[in-house]
Design an enzyme around this catalytic site. Structure first.
Site, PDB file in Angstrom:
ATOM      1  CE  LYS A  25       0.902   1.043   4.575  1.00 50.32           C
ATOM      2  NZ  LYS A  25       1.806   2.082   5.007  1.00 50.32           N
ATOM      3  CB  VAL A 110      11.740  -5.670   4.696  1.00 50.52           C
ATOM      4  CG1 VAL A 110      11.560  -5.839   6.190  1.00 50.52           C
ATOM      5  CG2 VAL A 110      11.368  -6.953   3.968  1.00 50.52           C
ATOM      6  CB  ALA A 111      11.601  -1.952   7.791  1.00 47.64           C
ATOM      7  CB  ALA A 112      10.128   0.122   2.635  1.00 53.43           C
ATOM      8  CG  LEU A 114       6.350   0.476   0.398  1.00 52.78           C
ATOM      9  CD1 LEU A 114       7.310  -0.131  -0.614  1.00 52.78           C
ATOM     10  CD2 LEU A 114       5.452   1.509  -0.289  1.00 52.78           C
ATOM     11  N   GLY A 116       4.237  -4.306   3.927  1.00 53.31           N
ATOM     12  CA  GLY A 116       4.426  -5.682   3.448  1.00 53.31           C
ATOM     13  C   GLY A 116       4.061  -6.745   4.475  1.00 53.31           C
ATOM     14  N   GLY A 117       4.584  -6.623   5.677  1.00 47.72           N
ATOM     15  CA  GLY A 117       4.324  -7.631   6.708  1.00 47.72           C
ATOM     16  C   GLY A 117       2.841  -7.704   7.040  1.00 47.72           C
ATOM     17  CB  SER A 118       0.303  -5.061   7.637  1.00 48.77           C
ATOM     18  OG  SER A 118       1.082  -4.412   8.600  1.00 48.77           O
ATOM     19  CB  SER A 119       0.042  -6.847   2.681  1.00 47.78           C
ATOM     20  OG  SER A 119      -0.726  -7.318   1.605  1.00 47.78           O
ATOM     21  CG  ASP A 151      -0.712  -0.282   8.774  1.00 46.80           C
ATOM     22  OD1 ASP A 151      -1.540   0.537   9.211  1.00 46.80           O
ATOM     23  OD2 ASP A 151       0.394   0.047   8.323  1.00 46.80           O
TER      24      ASP A 151
HETATM   25  P1  ATP Z   1       4.150  -0.285   7.799  1.00 47.65           P
HETATM   26  O1  ATP Z   1       4.028   0.455   6.516  1.00 47.65           O
HETATM   27  O2  ATP Z   1       2.916  -1.043   8.198  1.00 47.65           O
HETATM   28  O3  ATP Z   1       4.767   0.502   8.913  1.00 47.65           O
HETATM   29  P2  ATP Z   1       6.560  -1.511   6.892  1.00 47.65           P
HETATM   30  O4  ATP Z   1       6.369  -1.750   5.436  1.00 47.65           O
HETATM   31  O5  ATP Z   1       7.326  -0.296   7.268  1.00 47.65           O
HETATM   32  O6  ATP Z   1       5.151  -1.517   7.578  1.00 47.65           O
HETATM   33  P3  ATP Z   1       7.250  -4.292   7.154  1.00 47.65           P
HETATM   34  O7  ATP Z   1       7.885  -4.511   5.835  1.00 47.65           O
HETATM   35  O8  ATP Z   1       5.884  -4.831   7.354  1.00 47.65           O
HETATM   36  O9  ATP Z   1       7.270  -2.753   7.544  1.00 47.65           O
HETATM   37  O10 ATP Z   1       8.264  -4.925   8.249  1.00 47.65           O
HETATM   38  C1  ATP Z   1       8.508  -4.390   9.491  1.00 47.65           C
HETATM   39  C2  ATP Z   1       9.218  -5.430  10.374  1.00 47.65           C
HETATM   40  O11 ATP Z   1       8.419  -6.602  10.501  1.00 47.65           O
HETATM   41  C3  ATP Z   1      10.569  -5.886   9.854  1.00 47.65           C
HETATM   42  O12 ATP Z   1      11.518  -5.600  10.831  1.00 47.65           O
HETATM   43  C4  ATP Z   1      10.444  -7.383   9.626  1.00 47.65           C
HETATM   44  O13 ATP Z   1      11.576  -8.104  10.086  1.00 47.65           O
HETATM   45  C5  ATP Z   1       9.208  -7.791  10.401  1.00 47.65           C
HETATM   46  N1  ATP Z   1       8.384  -8.790   9.677  1.00 47.65           N
HETATM   47  C6  ATP Z   1       7.713  -9.802  10.235  1.00 47.65           C
HETATM   48  N2  ATP Z   1       7.048 -10.513   9.300  1.00 47.65           N
HETATM   49  C7  ATP Z   1       7.288  -9.936   8.115  1.00 47.65           C
HETATM   50  C8  ATP Z   1       6.865 -10.211   6.782  1.00 47.65           C
HETATM   51  N3  ATP Z   1       6.073 -11.240   6.481  1.00 47.65           N
HETATM   52  N4  ATP Z   1       7.295  -9.384   5.811  1.00 47.65           N
HETATM   53  C9  ATP Z   1       8.090  -8.325   6.111  1.00 47.65           C
HETATM   54  N5  ATP Z   1       8.512  -8.038   7.349  1.00 47.65           N
HETATM   55  C10 ATP Z   1       8.124  -8.821   8.353  1.00 47.65           C
END
Ligand code: ATP
Length: 303
Positions: A25, A110-112, A114, A116-119, A151
């Protein structure tokens, strides 16, 4: 969630498997209010899913819950992975003992910012409910998604929506007409918890106009949506990672309706006028170095 049910042979026996896509997202607006007694902040955010996605296969194989992450991504494969946590939560609640292999192909950075983990978690929840034939109504599904993360509820349907509360109060909006998007992610991770700690106290500073954004989306007025993009984290994160500002400036020099940081960053995205503009801007951004650039589009699944 797109579901495709397949059968694979293992030792001569058919294996049940589900193939799912988990879409990323962007936050078109993101506003933060008071901290709540549970430690979360009140938010008001308009989110939209995009075509960039992870792929997940749920397979009845192996023993216990096993997570396999493809593509050399740094995400954990143990209980820290949200997909494993989702499976364990459902196992405990419903006493499921069937074996499960979760194959996760990460494409969403990851942790960007976007999501990803929530989706991944939302899609795993929907997929396992189907595979394990769990009787969960919409309200129960929402409660479980909220338990997994603020999220996660949005991703149960995706498309366009306003999220309020800590993210669990979702009002769906008509999705945007397909619009080209450029994503530029500085090669640094931003933890959401850290980002919240950096926010200045008090309510000073400009805020997004959520009501106007909702109206622009209802009118499918992408130009106005671009003009109204606003994220209260952007200035703070940019003060720590100046590349965020440089990327935004560079995007706005192209044919863009607007640009903003997504979530708690550090990814910056541009809503672009057309595909050629997206490609041109992507090349310009790559020249800035130390940045991963993706071209994608707004996306909403019809369920
Ligand atoms: P948001 O936009 O909701 O803040 P994000 O995109 O910044 O999320 P994610 O990519 O969801 O962050 O990942 C955040 C943390 O969650 C990372 O440190 C990662 O190690 C952990 N994590 C646990 N499961 C997952 C997964 N399936 N995919 C990505 N990261 C994951």
């Amino acid at each position: 969630m797109s579901v495709e049910v397949g059968k694979r042979q293992e030792g001569g026996k058919p294996v049940k498997e589900l193939h799912l896509n988990a879409y990323a997202k962007v936050n078109l607006t993101l506003d933060v209010g008071q901290e709540r007694p549970d430690g979360y902040h009140e938010i008001e955010s308009i989110m939209h899913t995009i075509a960039l996605h992870d792929s997940i296969t749920l397979r009845e194989a192996g023993s216990g819950t096993e997570v396999v992450v493809q593509d050399g991504s740094s995400v954990p494969t143990d209980h820290r992975n949200l997909v494993a946590r989702t499976a364990e939560m459902l196992r405990e609640m419903f006493g499921v003992t069937r074996p499960l292999q979760i194959e996760l192909t990460k494409r969403i950075p990851v942790a960007a910012g976007l999501g990803g983990g929530s989706s991944d978690a939302a899609v795993t929840l929907l997929g396992l409910a189907q595979m394990w034939k769990l009787r969960l109504d919409g309200r129960e599904m929402l409660a479980l998604a909220t338990k997994l993360g603020a999220d996660v509820p949005f991703f149960l349907e995706g498309g366009g929506a306003v999220a309020r509360g800590k993210g669990e109060r979702i009002t769906y909006l008509p999705p945007l007409p397909t619009t080209w998007i450029v994503l530029a992610r500085p090669r640094t991770e931003v933890s959401t918890a850290w980002a919240y700690r950096q926010l200045p106290a008090g309510e000073a500073g400009p805020r997004p106009n959520t009501a106007a954004m909702v109206e622009a989306m209802k009118r499918e007025d992408v130009r106005e949506v671009g003009r109204l993009l606003h994220n209260v984290f952007e200035d703070t994160i940019a003060s720590h990672h100046p590349l965020v500002r440089d990327l935004k400036t560079r995007i706005l020099k192209g044919e863009a309706y607007g640009a903003s940081m997504s979530g708690t960053g550090p990814t910056v995205f541009g809503l672009m006028a057309n595909e050629a503009a997206a490609r041109k801007t992507a090349d310009d951004l790559r020249a800035l170095g130390d940045v991963d650039v993706h071209i994608t589009r707004t996306f909403a699944e019809s369920r």
